[in-house]
Design an enzyme around this catalytic site. Structure first.
Site, PDB file in Angstrom:
ATOM      1  N   ASP A 549       0.717  -1.201   0.046  1.00 49.81           N
ATOM      2  CA  ASP A 549       0.104  -0.143  -0.122  1.00 49.81           C
ATOM      3  C   ASP A 549       0.841   1.269   0.106  1.00 49.81           C
ATOM      4  O   ASP A 549       1.602   1.420   0.951  1.00 49.81           O
ATOM      5  CB  ASP A 549      -0.859  -0.143   1.317  1.00 49.81           C
ATOM      6  CG  ASP A 549      -2.091   1.149   1.284  1.00 49.81           C
ATOM      7  OD1 ASP A 549      -1.590   2.125   0.729  1.00 49.81           O
ATOM      8  OD2 ASP A 549      -2.869   0.906   2.146  1.00 49.81           O
ATOM      9  N   HIS A 550       0.702   2.061  -0.954  1.00 50.81           N
ATOM     10  CA  HIS A 550       1.846   3.294  -1.193  1.00 50.81           C
ATOM     11  C   HIS A 550       1.445   4.261  -0.096  1.00 50.81           C
ATOM     12  O   HIS A 550       2.452   5.395  -0.170  1.00 50.81           O
ATOM     13  CB  HIS A 550       1.767   3.588  -2.833  1.00 50.81           C
ATOM     14  CG  HIS A 550       3.015   4.257  -2.983  1.00 50.81           C
ATOM     15  ND1 HIS A 550       4.018   4.715  -2.309  1.00 50.81           N
ATOM     16  CD2 HIS A 550       3.687   4.223  -4.440  1.00 50.81           C
ATOM     17  CE1 HIS A 550       5.127   5.227  -2.971  1.00 50.81           C
ATOM     18  NE2 HIS A 550       4.925   4.793  -4.288  1.00 50.81           N
TER      19      HIS A 550
END
Ligand code: CAO
Length: 577
Positions: A549-550
């Protein structure tokens, strides 16, 4: 600057209505006609607008107060008002008066209808018209509560309409079966418009009721008067409709029923809050109201939206799979996209339809939400598992009699725990603007079952050896395939592994299992020529695909995680370090 009082305008027969919402605070600037408070009777809610622009100096009402026409709502600091308003009381602007009068006229007319002449037959057809709704013009149908074929009772609400200031339910003027609906969502309607055609079982009692209506409400009767003498059968054939209508009580405002919410349990919210919720696509029935008598406020809608965005709350629609990308009913319009293509496949060849399994619906909805809401990135890498595979095979040989078979996945779980310890961001969850770092290592693993994808969770993997992990994994996988996993065995994961190693493939992009922030995808190991600095040597390489998850993790951390994981898998003694 001058001080100006704003009073409750003419709200007709509404005596002593309760203040259920304060829409402004002292110090706030308001515009003329901006809603200041919401009041509610047992039949309707309405917003009381400001009669002028200015700054709220003093709020004279509080939640729960009873107010009526003339009650002081607040004092406004109005620039240049002295010249225009020598007295300190300002008459309500036309809009305010209209809003109030609308409610008044509606509530004040107990019967607003015409009815068919008494027919001798046992069934008749009546048309239900929109009764007098006061100054409301072109109000929008926001809810259609019935459908053709439904039996409705006298005064049962058929539709809800809404202006920008109030909403009301329009009831049926007769008991019967809906033959035809004349309105649909989004239609604009006015007094006298046809809402529905009803088949009424027995005309005689209806006539008596309707006769009362006529005498009590001459204005509305006039709408229907030209058609009063038509016989019901002719109505249908000639299109010269007989009308019938009933009193028009203003009911609690509500949104379209969500899920299986029964009528009568509709959420309480002011028209503006409902409009706000509709704009955001928030199912009001699922929002917990913090206002008076559980009323839903704008803040509640915002809090619900935040919670859904953070993954802490799931809407019923999501759980039921209505939003599933796998479902043909998924509507891209909800995401601002063009609609999902609707194709008649049978035009191109034979087809067979099957219902999607319950598990697929649930997992599909979850996957869809996660895919849409999480900014995924996937890093691919290879781990040299030549030595580990030799150790695994030897271990299985030694433990042949135990009946526990060790697969690469058990080693991967153990190796991931070591990597998660070193990179705690990967074992975290987003909660609003905070990161929750878990001190436990519960590893979910995707299991392919006859009913679809399931994710059993192996708890406390950090405290277990590879043999115990293998044994528990085997048991959980069997339970998953047999459909016997309990909810506790599918919850609490802090990281997930999806292994397709037993099947094949090279790399893929696993979807993160929210609210986790990373997932490892593993494919089948293959023997490849690897350059060792002086020569190509055959090595068993395991393809790894790490999705992250950036919002929480960046690319450098992900690359380091993969490198570290590969080192452990390359030399498992590192787990001990
Ligand atoms: N490389 C090479 N061989 C592998 C391997 C790998 N990475 N992983 C497993 N294998 C081998 C095993 O050693 C075993 O070999 P033998 O039959 O010779 O003993 C064989 O493949 C089958 O393994 P398995 O699949 O039964 O066992 P597992 O522990 O690897 O996996 C489970 C268990 C439940 C995860 C798996 O059965 C499964 O369901 N996988 C599918 C997961 C999935 O669907 N992911 C996609 C999710 S997104 O839709």
């Amino acid at each position: 600057m001058a001080l100006m009082e704003v009073h409750v305008p003419d709200i007709g027969d509404f005596d002593e209505v309760t203040v259920i919402e304060l829409l402004v605070k002292p110090g706030e600037t308001v515009n003329a006609e901006q809603s200041l408070i919401t009041v509610e009777s047992d039949k309707a809610s309405m917003e009381i607008p400001s009669s002028a622009s200015g700054t709220v100096k003093d709020l004279k009402v509080k939640l729960g107060d009873k107010v009526k026409q003339g009650s002081l709502v607040l004092v406004l600091d109005v620039e240049g008002a002295g010249a225009q308003a020598p007295t300190d009381t300002v008459s309500p602007p036309p809009a305010a008066a209209n809003t109030a009068r609308s409610a008044t006229s509606v509530a004040a007319q107990p019967n607003a209808a015409a009815a068919p002449a008494a027919p001798a037959s046992s069934t008749s057809v009546v048309q239900v018209l929109v009764p007098d709704i006061g100054d409301f013009k072109d109000v929008t149908v926001i809810e259609v509560m019935v459908k053709p074929g439904d039996s409705v009772k006298l005064e049962q609400s058929l539709i809800t309409v809404e202006s920008d200031k109030a909403s009301m339910e329009i009831p049926s003027s007769a008991a019967g079966v809906i033959k035809e609906l004349k309105v649909k969502l989004g239609d604009k309607i006015n007094i006298g418009d046809s809402m529905a055609v009803l088949e009424v079982a027995s005309a005689a009692p209806k006539t008596a009721a309707a006769s009362n209506a006529i005498s009590a409400a001459p204005a509305a009767s006039a709408v229907a008067a030209p058609e009063e003498s038509a016989a019901p059968e002719q109505v249908v054939n000639n299109g010269a409709h007989v009308t019938a209508a009933t009193p028009l009580p203003l009911h609690d405002p509500s949104v379209a029923p969500q899920g299986n919410l029964p009528q009568g349990n509709l959420p309480h919210a002011s028209p503006s809050v409902r409009k706000f919720a509709r704009e955001l696509g928030v199912p009001l029935a699922e929002v917990k109201g913090s206002g008076l008598k559980g009323r839903i406020t704008e803040t509640d809608v915002q809090a619900f939206t935040r919670s859904v965005m953070a993954g802490a709350t799931q809407t019923v629609a999501a759980v039921q799979g209505r939003a599933s990308s796998a479902g043909a009913n998924a509507d891209g319009v909800a995401l601002g996209l063009i609609p999902w293509p609707k194709v008649d496949f049978s035009k191109f060849g034979a087809v067979e339809r099957k219902d999607i399994s319950r598990i697929k619906k649930i997992s599909g909805a979850n996957l869809h939400r996660n895919w849409v809401m999480i900014p995924h990135v996937t890093n691919h890498d290879d781990a040299d598992v030549t030595d580990l595979e030799a150790f695994r095979v030897a271990t299985n040989r030694e433990n042949e009699k135990s009946g526990v078979k060790v697969t690469m996945l058990a080693f991967l779980i153990k190796a991931c725990v070591a990597a998660l310890r070193k990179f705690p961001d990967f074992n975290a969850s987003l909660d609003g603007e905070q990161l929750v770092f878990k001190q436990y290592y519960h590893i979910g693993f995707a299991a392919d079952t006859p009913n679809g994808l399931m994710v059993p969770v192996l708890k406390d993997a950090d405290r277990k050896g590879v043999l115990q992990i293998s044994q528990e994994m085997g048991e959980l996988a069997k339970k998953a395939r047999d459909g016997k996993l309990g909810p506790g065995e599918m919850s609490g994961a802090s990281f997930t592994i999806s292994s397709l190693g037993g099947i094949g493939g090279r790399y893929f992009t696993p979807i993160i299992n929210a609210p986790e922030v990373a997932i490892l995808g593993v494919c089948r190991s293959t023997t490849e020529p690897v350059w060792n600095g002086s020569a190509f040597v055959p090595r068993l390489m395991l393809p790894l695909s790490l999705s992250w998850d950036h919002r929480v993790i960046d690319g450098a951390s992900a690359a380091r995680f993969n490198v570290y994981l590969s080192q452990i898998l390359g030399d498992f003694r590192r787990v001990l370090l």
